[in-house]
Design an enzyme around this catalytic site. Structure first.
Site, PDB file in Angstrom:
ATOM      1  CE  LYS A  82      -1.118  -0.297   4.973  1.00  0.00           C
ATOM      2  NZ  LYS A  82       0.289  -0.342   5.319  1.00  0.00           N
ATOM      3  NE  ARG A 104      -0.615   0.062  11.133  1.00  0.00           N
ATOM      4  CZ  ARG A 104       0.399   0.621  10.500  1.00  0.00           C
ATOM      5  NH1 ARG A 104       0.264   1.739   9.867  1.00  0.00           N
ATOM      6  NH2 ARG A 104       1.581   0.060  10.517  1.00  0.00           N
ATOM      7  NE  ARG A 120       9.409  -3.556   4.921  1.00  0.00           N
ATOM      8  CZ  ARG A 120       8.162  -3.386   5.373  1.00  0.00           C
ATOM      9  NH1 ARG A 120       7.217  -2.981   4.562  1.00  0.00           N
ATOM     10  NH2 ARG A 120       7.878  -3.630   6.634  1.00  0.00           N
ATOM     11  NE  ARG A 135       9.997  -0.828   8.657  1.00  0.00           N
ATOM     12  CZ  ARG A 135       8.687  -0.731   8.436  1.00  0.00           C
ATOM     13  NH1 ARG A 135       8.240  -0.303   7.276  1.00  0.00           N
ATOM     14  NH2 ARG A 135       7.825  -1.071   9.366  1.00  0.00           N
ATOM     15  NE  ARG A 193       5.376  -4.761  10.602  1.00  0.00           N
ATOM     16  CZ  ARG A 193       6.697  -4.843  10.535  1.00  0.00           C
ATOM     17  NH1 ARG A 193       7.429  -4.366  11.519  1.00  0.00           N
ATOM     18  NH2 ARG A 193       7.292  -5.372   9.496  1.00  0.00           N
TER      19      ARG A 193
HETATM   20  P1  AMP Z   1       4.540   0.991   8.952  1.00  0.00           P
HETATM   21  O1  AMP Z   1       5.729   1.679   8.359  1.00  0.00           O
HETATM   22  O2  AMP Z   1       3.229   1.494   8.397  1.00  0.00           O
HETATM   23  O3  AMP Z   1       4.673  -0.520   8.896  1.00  0.00           O
HETATM   24  O4  AMP Z   1       4.516   1.367  10.510  1.00  0.00           O
HETATM   25  C1  AMP Z   1       5.575   1.004  11.348  1.00  0.00           C
HETATM   26  C2  AMP Z   1       5.120   1.045  12.798  1.00  0.00           C
HETATM   27  O5  AMP Z   1       4.707   2.381  13.134  1.00  0.00           O
HETATM   28  C3  AMP Z   1       3.907   0.181  13.113  1.00  0.00           C
HETATM   29  O6  AMP Z   1       4.271  -1.181  13.369  1.00  0.00           O
HETATM   30  C4  AMP Z   1       3.381   0.868  14.365  1.00  0.00           C
HETATM   31  O7  AMP Z   1       4.186   0.557  15.502  1.00  0.00           O
HETATM   32  C5  AMP Z   1       3.616   2.349  14.038  1.00  0.00           C
HETATM   33  N1  AMP Z   1       2.445   2.981  13.391  1.00  0.00           N
HETATM   34  C6  AMP Z   1       2.354   3.475  12.121  1.00  0.00           C
HETATM   35  N2  AMP Z   1       1.135   3.983  11.883  1.00  0.00           N
HETATM   36  C7  AMP Z   1       0.425   3.800  13.026  1.00  0.00           C
HETATM   37  C8  AMP Z   1      -0.918   4.085  13.423  1.00  0.00           C
HETATM   38  N3  AMP Z   1      -1.801   4.658  12.596  1.00  0.00           N
HETATM   39  N4  AMP Z   1      -1.293   3.754  14.683  1.00  0.00           N
HETATM   40  C9  AMP Z   1      -0.423   3.200  15.555  1.00  0.00           C
HETATM   41  N5  AMP Z   1       0.833   2.877  15.247  1.00  0.00           N
HETATM   42  C10 AMP Z   1       1.265   3.177  13.996  1.00  0.00           C
END
Ligand code: AMP
Length: 226
Positions: free
Chosen positions: A21, A96, A135, A167, A178
């Site tokens: 996404k 989320r 990744r 990461r 996750r």
């Molecule tokens: P992502 O890069 O989207 O995979 O986000 C990495 C991490 O950031 C996630 O595993 C969460 O710990 C945190 N995170 C990102 N967006 C949110 C959100 N909307 N609500 C809560 N935690 C978030």
């Protein structure tokens, strides 16, 4: 293309981690000129800069858990009020969970704005684990590669010359965590946006170009009545 990019519409990207996404949201932003809000990136920047938000968020992120809603709601709420984000905006990684979705709806209602599409990118779990475990992200330009599926032009380096890194939350344990967090917290949003009449499903298994074509088809399709 009849994407209502100039209206004050919001497009939400939904989908499990590594569904692609992020790639789709970025290409769509480039194609339409809409503002792009990527909450994972915003948080990682806060962590790197050692801000109070970053310090509070880091331990949740390292465990694959959701960062507390109040941080996200404030961050996104403030961004959506900035001059560059008053028209069309694409949200990647937010909302989320239900509390965030309801907060977003209330903020948008108060500002006379609304969500035009919630695009759900669907990919089977096993493919998601493989995508995340391989990744690699460029420290300079943010381009995402994959050791197995989309190797970089040379080992350890991006096409722009930037250094590639894995990461710290892309280990197998954290990845599975996750996915579980997604199923428990984010998957219920599918029904929420279905009830609002804005949910669109996109098969995320193809190449980025194929998925982009499917995204555009959904955006151009006539709106259903809720
Ligand atoms: P992502 O890069 O989207 O995979 O986000 C990495 C991490 O950031 C996630 O595993 C969460 O710990 C945190 N995170 C990102 N967006 C949110 C959100 N909307 N609500 C809560 N935690 C978030």
């Amino acid at each position: 293309m009849t994407i209502p990019a100039t209206a004050s519409c919001i497009i939400v990207f939904l989908g499990p981690p590594a569904s692609g996404k992020g790639t789709q949201a970025a290409s769509l932003a480039e194609r339409t000129g809409m503002g792009l809000v990527v909450t994972g990136e915003m948080l990682r920047r806060n962590v790197a800069a050692g801000t109070p938000t970053g310090l509070e968020a880091k331990s949740f992120m390292d465990q694959g858990l959701l960062v507390p809603d109040h941080l996200l709601n404030r961050m996104v709420g403030e961004t959506l009020r900035e001059p560059g984000y008053l028209k069309g905006v694409i949200l990647d990684g937010y909302p989320r969970n239900m509390a965030q979705a309801e907060f977003l709806t209330s903020q948008l209602d108060a500002a006379g704005r609304c969500i035009s599409h919630a695009l759900l990118i669907e990919v089977p779990d096993e493919q998601l684990v493989r995508r995340q475990a391989g990744r690699l992200v460029c420290r300079t330009c943010g381009t995402v590669y994959n050791k197995y599926l989309l190797p970089p032009p040379s080992e350890g380096a991006c096409a722009c010359g930037g250094e590639l890194y894995q990461r710290s939350d892309d280990t197998e344990d954290v990845i599975r965590k996750r996915l579980a967090v997604y199923r428990d917290n984010t998957a219920p949003l599918v029904e929420y946006y279905e009830d609002l009449g804005v949910l669109r499903r996109v098969n995320g298994e193809g190449t980025p170009a194929e998925v982009q074509a499917a995204v555009l088809t959904q955006l151009e399709a006539k709106q259903e009545q809720p």
